[in-house]
Design a protein around this motif. Sequence first.
Motif, mmCIF file in Angstrom:
data_model
loop_
_atom_site.group_PDB
_atom_site.id
_atom_site.type_symbol
_atom_site.label_atom_id
_atom_site.label_comp_id
_atom_site.label_asym_id
_atom_site.label_seq_id
_atom_site.Cartn_x
_atom_site.Cartn_y
_atom_site.Cartn_z
ATOM 1 N N GLU A 416 -2.169 4.204 -1.291
ATOM 2 C CA GLU A 416 -1.024 3.702 -2.052
ATOM 3 C C GLU A 416 -0.994 4.414 -3.390
ATOM 4 O OE1 GLU A 416 2.073 2.759 -2.744
ATOM 5 O OE2 GLU A 416 1.659 1.141 -1.307
ATOM 6 N N ARG A 418 2.407 4.351 -5.340
ATOM 7 C CA ARG A 418 3.695 4.089 -5.965
ATOM 8 C C ARG A 418 3.568 3.079 -7.100
ATOM 9 N NH1 ARG A 418 6.464 2.150 -0.610
ATOM 10 N NH2 ARG A 418 4.370 1.236 -0.513
ATOM 11 N N ASP A 420 4.330 -0.019 -9.386
ATOM 12 C CA ASP A 420 4.581 -1.433 -9.064
ATOM 13 C C ASP A 420 3.784 -1.907 -7.863
ATOM 14 O OD1 ASP A 420 6.286 -1.561 -11.187
ATOM 15 O OD2 ASP A 420 8.114 -1.899 -10.016
ATOM 16 N N MET A 421 3.328 -0.991 -7.021
ATOM 17 C CA MET A 421 2.477 -1.391 -5.908
ATOM 18 C C MET A 421 1.008 -1.411 -6.334
ATOM 19 S SD MET A 421 4.720 -1.929 -3.598
ATOM 20 C CE MET A 421 3.696 -2.224 -2.172
ATOM 21 N N ILE A 481 -4.537 -3.291 -4.903
ATOM 22 C CA ILE A 481 -3.122 -3.434 -4.562
ATOM 23 C C ILE A 481 -2.522 -4.597 -5.355
ATOM 24 C CG2 ILE A 481 -1.461 -3.907 -2.716
ATOM 25 C CD1 ILE A 481 -2.748 -1.207 -2.435
ATOM 26 N N GLN A 483 0.873 -5.540 -5.120
ATOM 27 C CA GLN A 483 1.712 -6.248 -4.159
ATOM 28 C C GLN A 483 1.717 -5.480 -2.847
ATOM 29 O OE1 GLN A 483 5.394 -6.046 -6.552
ATOM 30 N NE2 GLN A 483 6.275 -4.795 -4.907
ATOM 31 N N LYS A 484 1.738 -6.191 -1.747
ATOM 32 C CA LYS A 484 1.624 -5.570 -0.431
ATOM 33 C C LYS A 484 2.974 -5.253 0.197
ATOM 34 C CE LYS A 484 -2.894 -7.594 0.605
ATOM 35 N NZ LYS A 484 -3.697 -8.407 1.544
ATOM 36 N N ASP A 485 4.011 -5.973 -0.169
ATOM 37 C CA ASP A 485 5.330 -5.777 0.431
ATOM 38 C C ASP A 485 6.198 -4.913 -0.477
ATOM 39 O OD1 ASP A 485 7.656 -5.903 1.830
ATOM 40 O OD2 ASP A 485 8.037 -8.040 1.463
ATOM 41 N N ASP A 486 6.664 -3.758 0.041
ATOM 42 C CA ASP A 486 7.505 -2.875 -0.782
ATOM 43 C C ASP A 486 8.995 -3.094 -0.528
ATOM 44 O OD1 ASP A 486 7.935 -1.707 1.670
ATOM 45 O OD2 ASP A 486 7.116 0.251 1.151
ATOM 46 N N MET A 519 10.614 2.797 -1.749
ATOM 47 C CA MET A 519 10.437 1.352 -1.757
ATOM 48 C C MET A 519 11.769 0.715 -2.144
ATOM 49 S SD MET A 519 8.161 1.084 -5.257
ATOM 50 C CE MET A 519 7.947 -0.697 -5.147
ATOM 51 N N SER A 530 9.757 7.317 -5.044
ATOM 52 C CA SER A 530 8.607 7.076 -5.923
ATOM 53 C C SER A 530 8.749 7.797 -7.257
ATOM 54 C CB SER A 530 7.313 7.508 -5.227
ATOM 55 O OG SER A 530 7.311 8.902 -4.976
#
Length: 537
Positions: A416, A418, A420-421, A481, A483-486, A519, A530
């Motif tokens: 990962e 990106r 915000d992720m 991580i 957040q897991k959901d993009d 995302m 990204s």
Amino acid sequence: MRVTEHPTESVTDSDSQKAVNETLEDYTLRYAPHSFRRWSPKVVAITALGGIAYLADFSIGASIGMSYGTTNAIFSILFAAIIIFLTGIPLAYYAARYNIDLDLITRGAGFGYVGSVVTSIIFASFTFIFFALEGSIMAQGLLLGLNIPLWAGYLISTLMVIPLVIYGMKALSKLQVWTTPIWLILMIGPVAYLIYQEPDLVRQFTTFNGHEGYASVDMAAIMLGAGVCLSLIMQIGEQIDYLRFMPARTKENSKSWWVAVISAGPGWVILGAIKQIIGAFLGFYLLTKLPGVNSTEPVQQFNAAFHDMLPGWLALTLAVILVVISQIKINVTNAYSGSLAWTSAYTRISKYYPGRIIFVMVNLAIALALMEGNMFAVLGKILGFYSNFAIAWVVVVATDIAINKYVLKLSPKEPEYRRDMLYNINPVGMVSFLAAAGLSIAAFFGILGDFLSSYSPLIALIVAFVLTPVMGLLTQGKYYIKQKDDGVAEPRYNSEGTPVSTIYQCVVCEQDYERPDIMFSHKHHGIICSLCKTLDK
């Protein structure tokens, strides 16, 4: 499959438009998409290996051979090569498998989104240090062969790479593939002939004890020499800048894919170690044949070797040609990789994208200043100091991938990178790196005592290797991580772990990007790439 989002409000960003031209920008700061990766594993490997044509290995080998003796030098070289090879395996695999550079790997492998800015600057430093070193070697060749003053040679060696490096991977792949056979013949030919003609020289070389008065096997000398060699651990970053353009691994190409990844990734150090040992041999050869000549200058080494088999004018000509070809092959890579690293660091800090070409010029300007300051005269000290930072970073990232991801399963295996992720700072990598680098630098300057001053590279290696999993366990992987959901239903990677190539359109720059690089943005009410997310103020 193509997915296009239509936002409720139109958003434009002039900074994002600067990165659209794939030829000039070469997917700076982001995933290298499937549509751009048109090269075979063989071509990517040859291109990547072309970047290790540098002659600094000969200088390094001669320097530690003259100082610590042949046996200690060889043990230093082999120790460093083993460490570089082992740490390079997980890094090269991640780059080729997921098509991302070392900075993007570092973000999700323990450092966080902003934390990896520090390592980008460390990598950029590697590129201009070695650009200056190779440029100095070329200037020495121009002085010897054409009587061009050193200051002018430094300038020529800097300016000549600009037209080549501007066009990124497309131009570099052609340059490296076509020049590699010539470079190999010019490098191997005179050395093989010299060994064949003077076998007694090899025997004398093996018993040489150096100028520093160390015993034939001395651990302090071995570690001091290894510290210089380990400064090259950062070369894996430049290899990765090519390996990220590997095609997707399939059942049909699996064998050639793995051969290319290992040979062009960690495998570069095998040829590097051979070159260092040859450099030590040629340095000894110069010491016995031409005692007044600087035995650490590769152009002098090869000029003397060529003279043993060819007329004087031809020997000098070929020595200069070898130096020039080598300098071009490696310094286009140094300038290219350095520009990527500087751009990445600057863009994340400022949220402004000035373009990679700007930082090509910045990197070259710093390298030129180092050359004009005669950094070649203090080569060993600079590389020995720098290696402490390089070892700490690379060992932390390699350990995080191999142990924290695959053994302890504290963070997702799929990378990962990106905004915000990720958390801005991940203490796993940052604490481990700062502790390893800090302690090794303290040892390097004698703060931890005279005995440990020789072992600073080993301190960096051990602290980084041990502390990374310890920090992972202490934090329980909480900071990998954010957040897991993009926000996008389709997964980024398929069931085999291969990046998905579905095309989406970014609502900001209105360009097409593949699934791993996008995302959903609630602010912009649609899909965002990204890079535009990085630039979002």
